[in-house]
Each structure stands twice: as C-alpha cells, then as structure tokens.
Design a protein around this motif. Sequence first.
Motif, short mmCIF file in Angstrom:
data_model
loop_
_atom_site.label_atom_id
_atom_site.label_comp_id
_atom_site.label_asym_id
_atom_site.label_seq_id
_atom_site.Cartn_x
_atom_site.Cartn_y
_atom_site.Cartn_z
N TYR A 8 0.97 -1.08 -0.06
CA TYR A 8 -0.15 -0.40 0.11
C TYR A 8 0.19 0.74 0.10
CZ TYR A 8 -3.00 3.41 1.91
OH TYR A 8 -3.82 4.35 2.05
N GLY A 10 -0.29 5.09 0.87
CA GLY A 10 -0.71 5.83 1.55
C GLY A 10 0.21 7.96 1.27
N LYS A 11 -0.75 8.43 2.03
CA LYS A 11 -0.38 9.80 2.19
C LYS A 11 1.29 10.09 2.14
CE LYS A 11 -4.46 11.54 3.21
NZ LYS A 11 -5.53 10.11 3.37
N ALA A 12 1.25 9.24 3.25
CA ALA A 12 2.73 10.16 4.29
C ALA A 12 3.39 8.70 4.55
CB ALA A 12 1.85 10.27 5.76
N LYS A 13 3.15 7.28 4.09
CA LYS A 13 3.68 6.29 4.26
C LYS A 13 3.31 5.29 3.34
CE LYS A 13 1.84 5.65 8.64
NZ LYS A 13 1.70 6.84 8.80
N VAL A 15 3.11 0.89 2.86
CA VAL A 15 3.42 -0.41 4.15
C VAL A 15 3.57 -1.21 3.08
CG1 VAL A 15 2.61 -1.86 4.85
CG2 VAL A 15 1.64 1.40 5.17
N TYR A 24 5.00 -6.19 9.00
CA TYR A 24 4.47 -5.50 8.17
C TYR A 24 6.03 -4.57 8.39
CZ TYR A 24 -0.14 -6.10 6.41
OH TYR A 24 -1.28 -6.80 6.19
N HIS A 69 1.65 -1.62 18.29
CA HIS A 69 2.03 -2.65 16.70
C HIS A 69 3.58 -2.34 16.78
CE1 HIS A 69 1.99 0.48 13.39
NE2 HIS A 69 3.13 1.11 14.31
N VAL A 81 6.24 -2.91 11.99
CA VAL A 81 5.50 -3.97 13.12
C VAL A 81 4.87 -4.80 12.95
CG1 VAL A 81 4.75 -1.27 12.58
CG2 VAL A 81 3.64 -2.00 11.06
N LYS A 82 3.84 -4.47 13.46
CA LYS A 82 2.02 -6.05 13.62
C LYS A 82 1.54 -5.97 12.73
CE LYS A 82 3.32 -7.30 18.59
NZ LYS A 82 3.27 -7.26 19.77
N LYS A 83 1.03 -6.50 11.61
CA LYS A 83 0.02 -6.71 11.58
C LYS A 83 -0.98 -6.45 11.89
CE LYS A 83 -2.40 -9.60 8.13
NZ LYS A 83 -2.26 -10.91 7.17
N LYS A 123 -12.88 6.31 8.79
CA LYS A 123 -11.02 7.08 8.10
C LYS A 123 -11.88 6.75 6.71
CE LYS A 123 -6.96 4.75 8.33
NZ LYS A 123 -6.39 5.90 7.35
N ALA A 191 -2.12 1.91 15.96
CA ALA A 191 -0.93 1.40 15.76
C ALA A 191 -0.90 2.31 14.35
CB ALA A 191 -1.91 0.51 14.28
P1 ADP Z 1 -3.44 6.91 4.59
O1 ADP Z 1 -3.74 6.05 4.40
O2 ADP Z 1 -3.91 7.76 5.39
O3 ADP Z 1 -3.03 7.74 3.22
P2 ADP Z 1 -0.38 6.87 5.95
O4 ADP Z 1 0.08 7.03 4.37
O5 ADP Z 1 -0.29 6.89 6.66
O6 ADP Z 1 -2.26 7.49 5.62
O7 ADP Z 1 -0.60 4.93 5.29
C1 ADP Z 1 -0.35 4.17 6.26
C2 ADP Z 1 -1.40 3.23 6.07
O8 ADP Z 1 -1.73 2.13 6.64
C3 ADP Z 1 -2.95 4.16 6.53
O9 ADP Z 1 -4.18 3.38 6.21
C4 ADP Z 1 -2.62 3.05 8.26
O10 ADP Z 1 -3.86 3.08 8.73
C5 ADP Z 1 -2.29 1.59 8.36
N1 ADP Z 1 -1.52 1.64 8.90
C6 ADP Z 1 -0.82 1.68 10.15
N2 ADP Z 1 -0.31 1.07 10.90
C7 ADP Z 1 -0.63 -0.86 10.43
C8 ADP Z 1 -0.67 -1.44 10.65
N3 ADP Z 1 0.85 -2.24 12.30
N4 ADP Z 1 -0.85 -2.79 10.49
C9 ADP Z 1 -1.28 -2.09 8.85
N5 ADP Z 1 -1.67 -1.25 8.12
C10 ADP Z 1 -1.38 -0.23 9.43
#
Ligand code: ADP
Length: 236
Positions: A8, A10-13, A15, A24, A69, A81-83, A123, A191
């Motif tokens: 995945y 996302g906007k800031a991270k 995975v 993960y 996590h 981190v833990k999934k 969300k 998390a």
């Molecule tokens: P967004 O999805 O709002 O753009 P991010 O860019 O921070 O946010 O993406 C990180 C995504 O990973 C988020 O959707 C968050 O909910 C998810 N996430 C965070 N920690 C975990 C985890 N331990 N296991 C699975 N998903 C996670």
Amino acid sequence: MEKREQLYEGKAKKVYLTDDPELYIVSYKDDATAFNGEKKGTIVGKGSINNRMTNMLMKVLEKKGVPTHFVEELNDRETLVKKVSIVPLEVIIRNISAGSFAKRFGVEEGIVFDEPTIEFSYKNDELGDPLMNAYHAIALKLATREEIETIKKMAFTVNDTLKEYFLALNIKLVDFKIEFGRLSDGTIVLADEISPDTCRLWDKDTNEKLDKDRFRRDLGGTEEAYQEVMRRLMGE
Ligand code: ADP
Ligand code: UDP
C-alpha cells in the motif's frame, strides 16, 4: 527480516509485506498533504522525524500498559510493525480548542478544556472522513461495542501519558489523532503514527505552533518546527 512487495502507498507512508506473514514494514515519506489531499507538498526530513518520534512515543506508551504495533526500528525511515486490520476510525482527543473544533462550534483556538474530549471520524477519503459517534460505528459494524470501549480507554491513557510527557518538554499537547487495529487474534492495539503530522503541539511559553499547522496554514518554518520537537524529545 526480509522486505517483500509493497502492499500500500498512502499519503505519508508506504506499507510493505515481509517474509513473516504477521509483520509489515512501514516506510515514512517526506510527502505532506492537507485538506483531504487537496494541498500537497514536501517537508524535508519529516519521514525520519515522524518515524523516530512515533517509535519513541510507542515505547513510552507500552510502558504505561498500552499495547502497540511497534516491533523494531529498522533505520531512519523504516519500522517493523505487527500486521493489523485497521479499525476505520480516526480517534481524536482534544485538550485545547483548535482546528475543526474551533470552526464547528464557532469559538477561538486556545480554550483549555476542563476535561479532554473524544470524537471519531470515519476513515474514508471519498466521504472526507465524516464525524461519527460510537452508535454509528457499531451500526456500520466498523467496531463492536466492546472494541469501542477498549479504544476509548486506551485513547485517554494515551492522552494522559503524552500530555505529561510533552509538558516536560515545554510543549502543550493540544489535540491528536490516533488509529487502532486488530491483531490476528482480535486484540486491539495502537497502530499507525504519533507525530507532528497527527498532533497539534504548541510551545508552552509562546504558543508557537510546532506541528503540521505550519504547513496547512503556510506559516513557514515547518521543517524547523519538526526538528525542534525532535530536538526536545532527544533531550538536547
Ligand atoms: P493514509 O492511508 O491516510 O494516506 P498513510 O500514508 O499514513 O495514511 O498510510 C499508512 C496506512 O497504513 C494507513 O492507512 C494506516 O491506517 C495503515 N497502518 C498503520 N499501521 C498499520 C499496521 N500495523 N498494519 C496495517 N496497516 C497499518
Ligand atoms: N488529524 C490527523 N489526520 C486527519 C485529521 C486530523 O492527523 O485526517 C489530527 C490533526 O493533526 C489534529 C487533530 O487530528 O492534531 C484534530 O484535527 P481537526 O479535527 O481539528 O482537523 P483539521 O483542523 O486538521 O482539519
């Protein structure tokens, strides 16, 4: 631990999967967005600061009995981190009026509350993360009543712990957003992240903003503000 394909972005991270099905890797980016992705930019050094800060705070919270996590910091930007299966609720705690609270209720920012408030947003980017209450969350089967109770309790413990922790660094914890997830066995854990992207942090003496509002509101000095929080956390 081996990093496998990206699951995945996302906007800031980002995975990533690993060779362990229960773990993960999250990778923090310097990308910044605001207003549901309408405003985009880069905050240089943010990824590393948010990664290290989140991990420091998660360790503090674990000591206070909040399960998280967090497993292991791998490098500046990446953490094992833990999934979890994320509970699709943004849990927001406020100690002082600001942001959408001030706007919604037509009050100025900076009112110190007698008690912290809690609220939930669904969300869901397409819907613009609408505000919802616990009954709505249960009706939509986003979480059970028991899970909501657990989440509320943990969220207030997070607030008590972090409020005190930041105050020792001469920082007021104004408000913040956290997310919870379920481990494979259903256990609820904290998390995602806890950083200047997800918290409002004001200098205790000057009320200077040390968080993402500098980016949202074009105040300048965003990088410096993130660095200043990190500097205080590192005890420099
Ligand atoms: P967004 O999805 O709002 O753009 P991010 O860019 O921070 O946010 O993406 C990180 C995504 O990973 C988020 O959707 C968050 O909910 C998810 N996430 C965070 N920690 C975990 C985890 N331990 N296991 C699975 N998903 C996670
Ligand atoms: N927040 C967040 N992600 C969001 C919405 C809010 O991390 O999608 C954080 C925000 O940084 C602030 C707190 O939650 O610390 C409360 O935000 P608010 O509801 O005031 O919304 P905003 O003014 O950010 O739109």
